[in-house]
Design a protein around this motif. Structure first.
Motif, PDB file in Angstrom:
ATOM      1  N   CYS A  89     121.199 -76.318 -43.090  1.00  0.00           N
ATOM      2  CA  CYS A  89     121.379 -74.937 -43.571  1.00  0.00           C
ATOM      3  C   CYS A  89     122.546 -74.842 -44.557  1.00  0.00           C
ATOM      4  N   ARG A  90     123.553 -75.700 -44.343  1.00  0.00           N
ATOM      5  CA  ARG A  90     124.716 -75.689 -45.249  1.00  0.00           C
ATOM      6  C   ARG A  90     124.351 -76.303 -46.595  1.00  0.00           C
ATOM      7  N   LEU A  91     123.604 -77.421 -46.554  1.00  0.00           N
ATOM      8  CA  LEU A  91     123.285 -78.133 -47.793  1.00  0.00           C
ATOM      9  C   LEU A  91     122.197 -77.455 -48.622  1.00  0.00           C
ATOM     10  N   TYR A  92     121.264 -76.806 -47.959  1.00  0.00           N
ATOM     11  CA  TYR A  92     120.118 -76.221 -48.669  1.00  0.00           C
ATOM     12  C   TYR A  92     120.032 -74.739 -48.335  1.00  0.00           C
ATOM     13  N   PRO A  93     120.552 -73.874 -49.175  1.00  0.00           N
ATOM     14  CA  PRO A  93     120.612 -72.438 -48.855  1.00  0.00           C
ATOM     15  C   PRO A  93     119.246 -71.757 -48.757  1.00  0.00           C
ATOM     16  N   ASN A  94     118.211 -72.389 -49.318  1.00  0.00           N
ATOM     17  CA  ASN A  94     116.904 -71.718 -49.293  1.00  0.00           C
ATOM     18  C   ASN A  94     116.022 -72.209 -48.144  1.00  0.00           C
ATOM     19  N   VAL A  95     116.613 -72.889 -47.172  1.00  0.00           N
ATOM     20  CA  VAL A  95     115.821 -73.425 -46.054  1.00  0.00           C
ATOM     21  C   VAL A  95     115.957 -72.534 -44.831  1.00  0.00           C
ATOM     22  N   ARG A  96     114.830 -72.317 -44.156  1.00  0.00           N
ATOM     23  CA  ARG A  96     114.808 -71.523 -42.910  1.00  0.00           C
ATOM     24  C   ARG A  96     114.155 -72.368 -41.816  1.00  0.00           C
ATOM     25  N   PHE A  97     114.521 -72.099 -40.568  1.00  0.00           N
ATOM     26  CA  PHE A  97     113.925 -72.836 -39.448  1.00  0.00           C
ATOM     27  C   PHE A  97     113.155 -71.900 -38.525  1.00  0.00           C
ATOM     28  N   ILE A  98     112.028 -72.380 -38.009  1.00  0.00           N
ATOM     29  CA  ILE A  98     111.318 -71.669 -36.932  1.00  0.00           C
ATOM     30  C   ILE A  98     111.214 -72.630 -35.762  1.00  0.00           C
ATOM     31  N   ILE A  99     111.758 -72.231 -34.613  1.00  0.00           N
ATOM     32  CA  ILE A  99     111.742 -73.124 -33.446  1.00  0.00           C
ATOM     33  C   ILE A  99     110.882 -72.516 -32.345  1.00  0.00           C
ATOM     34  N   GLY A 100     109.806 -73.208 -31.993  1.00  0.00           N
ATOM     35  CA  GLY A 100     108.936 -72.757 -30.907  1.00  0.00           C
ATOM     36  C   GLY A 100     109.090 -73.692 -29.732  1.00  0.00           C
ATOM     37  N   GLY A 101     109.088 -73.128 -28.524  1.00  0.00           N
ATOM     38  CA  GLY A 101     109.216 -73.973 -27.336  1.00  0.00           C
ATOM     39  C   GLY A 101     110.357 -73.517 -26.470  1.00  0.00           C
ATOM     40  N   ASP A 102     110.304 -73.969 -25.247  1.00  0.00           N
ATOM     41  CA  ASP A 102     111.325 -73.566 -24.275  1.00  0.00           C
ATOM     42  C   ASP A 102     111.752 -74.774 -23.454  1.00  0.00           C
ATOM     43  N   GLY A 103     112.890 -74.632 -22.773  1.00  0.00           N
ATOM     44  CA  GLY A 103     113.343 -75.734 -21.931  1.00  0.00           C
ATOM     45  C   GLY A 103     114.819 -75.614 -21.638  1.00  0.00           C
ATOM     46  N   PRO A 104     115.350 -76.564 -20.913  1.00  0.00           N
ATOM     47  CA  PRO A 104     116.767 -76.484 -20.517  1.00  0.00           C
ATOM     48  C   PRO A 104     117.750 -76.514 -21.699  1.00  0.00           C
ATOM     49  N   LYS A 105     117.336 -77.106 -22.825  1.00  0.00           N
ATOM     50  CA  LYS A 105     118.258 -77.224 -23.967  1.00  0.00           C
ATOM     51  C   LYS A 105     118.233 -76.003 -24.884  1.00  0.00           C
ATOM     52  N   ARG A 106     117.451 -75.004 -24.512  1.00  0.00           N
ATOM     53  CA  ARG A 106     117.353 -73.819 -25.377  1.00  0.00           C
ATOM     54  C   ARG A 106     118.706 -73.132 -25.514  1.00  0.00           C
ATOM     55  N   VAL A 107     119.434 -73.187 -24.410  1.00  0.00           N
ATOM     56  CA  VAL A 107     120.760 -72.535 -24.397  1.00  0.00           C
ATOM     57  C   VAL A 107     121.661 -73.137 -25.471  1.00  0.00           C
ATOM     58  N   ARG A 108     121.632 -74.449 -25.615  1.00  0.00           N
ATOM     59  CA  ARG A 108     122.467 -75.138 -26.618  1.00  0.00           C
ATOM     60  C   ARG A 108     122.086 -74.703 -28.020  1.00  0.00           C
ATOM     61  N   LEU A 109     120.792 -74.541 -28.255  1.00  0.00           N
ATOM     62  CA  LEU A 109     120.340 -74.119 -29.588  1.00  0.00           C
ATOM     63  C   LEU A 109     120.775 -72.681 -29.871  1.00  0.00           C
ATOM     64  N   GLU A 110     120.699 -71.836 -28.862  1.00  0.00           N
ATOM     65  CA  GLU A 110     121.137 -70.439 -29.040  1.00  0.00           C
ATOM     66  C   GLU A 110     122.632 -70.395 -29.368  1.00  0.00           C
ATOM     67  N   GLU A 111     123.374 -71.254 -28.666  1.00  0.00           N
ATOM     68  CA  GLU A 111     124.837 -71.307 -28.905  1.00  0.00           C
ATOM     69  C   GLU A 111     125.128 -71.760 -30.321  1.00  0.00           C
ATOM     70  N   MET A 112     124.377 -72.764 -30.782  1.00  0.00           N
ATOM     71  CA  MET A 112     124.556 -73.296 -32.147  1.00  0.00           C
ATOM     72  C   MET A 112     124.282 -72.195 -33.169  1.00  0.00           C
ATOM     73  N   ARG A 113     123.269 -71.399 -32.885  1.00  0.00           N
ATOM     74  CA  ARG A 113     122.892 -70.295 -33.765  1.00  0.00           C
ATOM     75  C   ARG A 113     124.018 -69.261 -33.875  1.00  0.00           C
ATOM     76  N   GLU A 114     124.601 -68.973 -32.718  1.00  0.00           N
ATOM     77  CA  GLU A 114     125.684 -67.970 -32.668  1.00  0.00           C
ATOM     78  C   GLU A 114     126.921 -68.490 -33.373  1.00  0.00           C
ATOM     79  N   LYS A 115     127.261 -69.745 -33.067  1.00  0.00           N
ATOM     80  CA  LYS A 115     128.507 -70.330 -33.582  1.00  0.00           C
ATOM     81  C   LYS A 115     128.500 -70.409 -35.099  1.00  0.00           C
ATOM     82  N   ASN A 116     127.323 -70.736 -35.698  1.00  0.00           N
ATOM     83  CA  ASN A 116     127.238 -70.909 -37.147  1.00  0.00           C
ATOM     84  C   ASN A 116     126.661 -69.693 -37.858  1.00  0.00           C
ATOM     85  N   SER A 117     126.490 -68.599 -37.129  1.00  0.00           N
ATOM     86  CA  SER A 117     125.948 -67.335 -37.678  1.00  0.00           C
ATOM     87  C   SER A 117     124.642 -67.567 -38.430  1.00  0.00           C
ATOM     88  N   LEU A 118     123.699 -68.232 -37.747  1.00  0.00           N
ATOM     89  CA  LEU A 118     122.437 -68.558 -38.411  1.00  0.00           C
ATOM     90  C   LEU A 118     121.280 -67.704 -37.885  1.00  0.00           C
TER      91      LEU A 118
END
Lengths: 450, 192
Positions: A230-259
């Motif tokens: 996201c830092r290197l390519y400003p025109n890139v977006r992500f869509i993440i489908g799926g659930d599991g124990p690591k979802r929390v880490r991804l949510e945290e990453m999203r919050e921390k980097n304001s993505l």
């Protein structure tokens, strides 16, 4: 040179696994599609699995596929409670009443599969085993699992693996001679996975990730890779489908980097909606740490997405080199691979990719190849118990003796069951005629050999 | 008017059609032959068990108290076995009226259940799967009832016998002579 065509031998196959519908996954899908294609080829297929909640007894699925939901409760991760001899009566009853000719077990992790294959071998039926996953060698769980696999595969007629890497892994784990193992890859239902009707604009690049968010599927790698991309390519977006124990880490990453506006989390995506999520993207990202085959990238390629994946297991064997960018399972390498994929995007035509996948992979091809494996299994010679016991004995110093004891007791139990409920008392099920079975197959005609 | 009975190892099937009364009654009976050797073995094994228990206790002083209790247990068990012993199960089909399901016990007791014809949606041949075995059974799907009703409550007759009863029930329920259930099933050819 005229080639002799043998008369099409009609097999009566019993597919056994703990994993079947209504549960959803790769093995379940494989079982269903393979069974349907075998039914179309004129064979009879019966599936045996454990009961799911209130779903017990006999059910009929599309094409006359008969499913036995045996009322044994699952105890751990959808597996039936392993009682070693407990399932013998019901397996014997089903084998006799359906007049089965070959038993096909799926997935090394399925206890019902191992037990059914053991009982079928004791009764003298021909047995085929398909392994769908890669396993380790070092941890305690894997060591025990591999010993169980060694036991089952000591006496199996043929084995099937879904990739060359998986074949190597299975042969090393079980000690099975490589000549007994066939390689038949999985396939994809091209009719279900079609590209989007209108091509997406390339102003904004969308990267899709659909997987269970667990350690094995590389969710931790995603946490490192996404902010960097996201830092290197400003025109890139992500869509993440799926659930599991690591979802929390991804949510945290999203919050921390304001993505929040650049990373969309969809939660669990039912399989029927996977295509609608895939066609929203240009690139499919797979970060698995281990994969025997990876149907997900096949589905993505069928929908016209360019794939970026980790170079692990059987992944390099799935897609041609020009439509996949491989990287080591290391964040820096993956970021570079995504950059390379973004530069490659203009050369990709989704419809051409879909047509290519359609020609490369089909379930009918898998069924035809599996039919050849059944023919090989049936042409194997019958061996007496002593010869087979000698193979079990060679499994290990203590394990060999234990396996021989287990098989001997199973043999005695078989004779006890014959006295208690003779085979002639078990009524054979009449074949219900359906339209597809009445159609004449073009290759069922015998031609002369020269 | 009756057809030739069909016999298997455990059961005998008899089909009777009674046209003499006001309405014709189509009767189907599944008989359980009295197995004398089985009964003898059962009772004698109980006797031996009780005798053994008695002989163990004869050495002690309390046998006067224990022995009557043992005898009582034996009598109760034997009586329960005798009461549950089935002689035959019958299905009496009265067209346009209803179906009567009967269970005749050897003790003389008869359990009857009448189902009006309008309540029956469909008779179905069902495969029952248990943790250890799988067998055929004939069931009735009743209107307004979530549970299936077993035609033969206690016995498990072979498929050949069930098919004859099923066809008769289908005829009575549909009200015509054809038994069309959507699929061609050639039972006779496969069984015989």
């Amino acid at each position: 040179m005229k080639i002799a065509m043998a008369v099409q031998r009609r097999h009566r196959v019993l597919m056994v696994s703990d994993f079947f519908y209504p549960n959803f996954g790769g093995v379940e899908n494989h079982l269903y599609y393979l069974s349907q294609c075998l039914l179309e080829l004129g064979h009879k297929v019966v599936v045996m699995t454990h009961a799911y909640g209130t779903r017990t007894g006999v059910r009929y699925m599309t094409g006359g596929l008969k499913v036995y939901y045996v009322p044994w409760k699952p105890f751990l991760m959808q597996n039936t409670l392993p009682t070693i001899y407990g399932t013998f009566p019901i397996v014997r009853t089903i084998l006799i009443r359906e007049k089965i000719s070959v038993v096909h077990g799926h997935q090394a992790f399925s206890t019902l599969c191992h037990e059914a294959l053991m009982h079928a071998r004791i009764m003298g039926y021909k047995v085929v085993f398909t392994d769908h996953s890669l396993y380790g060698f070092a941890d305690v769980g894997s060591i025990h699992m591999n010993k169980v696999l060694q036991f089952t595969l000591s006496d199996v007629n043929q084995a099937i693996c879904v990739s060359h890497t998986s074949k190597e892994n299975t042969v090393l784990r079980s000690g099975l001679p490589p000549e007994k193992v066939f390689m038949i890859p999985n396939a994809v239902d091209a009719a279900m996975f079609k590209p989007a009707e209108t091509r997406l604009s390339r102003e904004e690049i969308v990267i899709v990730v659909i997987s269970r968010l667990v350690y094995r599927k590389g969710a931790d790698l995603l946490v490192e890779v996404i902010p960097e991309v996201c830092r290197l390519y400003p025109n890139v977006r992500f869509i993440i489908g799926g659930d599991g124990p690591k979802r929390v880490r991804l949510e945290e990453m999203r919050e921390k980097n304001s993505l929040q506006d650049r990373v969309e989390m969809l939660g669990a995506v039912p399989h029927v909606q996977v295509r609608s999520v895939l066609i929203r993207g240009h690139i499919f990202l797979n970060s698995s740490l281990t994969e025997a085959f990876c149907i997900a990238i096949l589905e993505a390629a069928c929908c016209g997405l360019l794939t970026v994946s980790t170079r692990v297991g059987g992944v390099p064997e799935v897609l041609p080199e020009d439509i996949i960018v491989l990287a080591e399972p290391v964040p820096n390498d993956m970021v570079q691979a995504i950059g390379k994929a973004i530069r490659l995007l203009p050369k990709i035509d989704p419809q051409v990719m879909h047509d290519r996948m359609k020609s490369l992979y089909s379930w009918h091809d898998v069924a035809r190849r599996t039919e050849l494996v059944y023919d090989c299994a049936l042409s194997c010679s019958d061996e007496n118990l002593l010869v087979r016991l000698s193979r079990y004995f060679a499994c290990g110093v203590w394990a060999g003796k234990l396996f021989c004891l287990v098989m001997t007791l199973d043999y005695l139990l078989w004779h006890l069951l014959e006295l208690w409920q003779p085979s002639k008392d078990i009524e054979e099920v009449p074949d219900i005629a359906s339209e597809s079975l009445h159609e004449e197959m073009p290759w069922s005609v015998e031609t002369e050999a020269i | 008017m009756s057809e030739k009975p069909i016999s298997s190892r455990k059961y005998t099937y008899i089909h009777d059609e009674d046209d003499t009364g006001f309405q014709s009654i189509d009767s189907h009976h599944i008989m359980v032959p009295k197995s004398r050797s089985r009964q003898f073995l059962l009772y004698s094994s109980f006797l031996v068990l009780m005798a053994h228990v008695c002989s163990l206790l004869l050495g002690k002083e309390e046998w006067r108290i224990v022995f009557p209790w043992n005898s009582l247990t034996f009598v109760i068990l034997a009586a329960a076995l005798h009461l549950r012993s089935i002689e035959k199960e019958s299905v009496l089909i009265m067209p346009t009226f209803g179906v009567q399901l009967e269970t005749h016990y050897r003790s003389g007791r008869i359990c009857r259940r009448f189902i009006p014809i309008s309540k029956i949606l469909k008779p179905v041949l069902n495969e029952c799967v248990t943790p250890t075995t799988c067998y055929w059974s004939l069931v009735l799907i009743l209107r307004g009832d979530k549970e299936l009703t077993l035609v033969f409550q206690e016995l498990q007759p072979p498929l050949e016998m069930l098919v004859s009863v099923w066809k008769a029930l289908c005829t009575a329920v549909d009200g015509d002579t054809t038994t069309d259930c959507g699929m061609e099933v050639d039972f006779r050819a496969s069984i015989l």
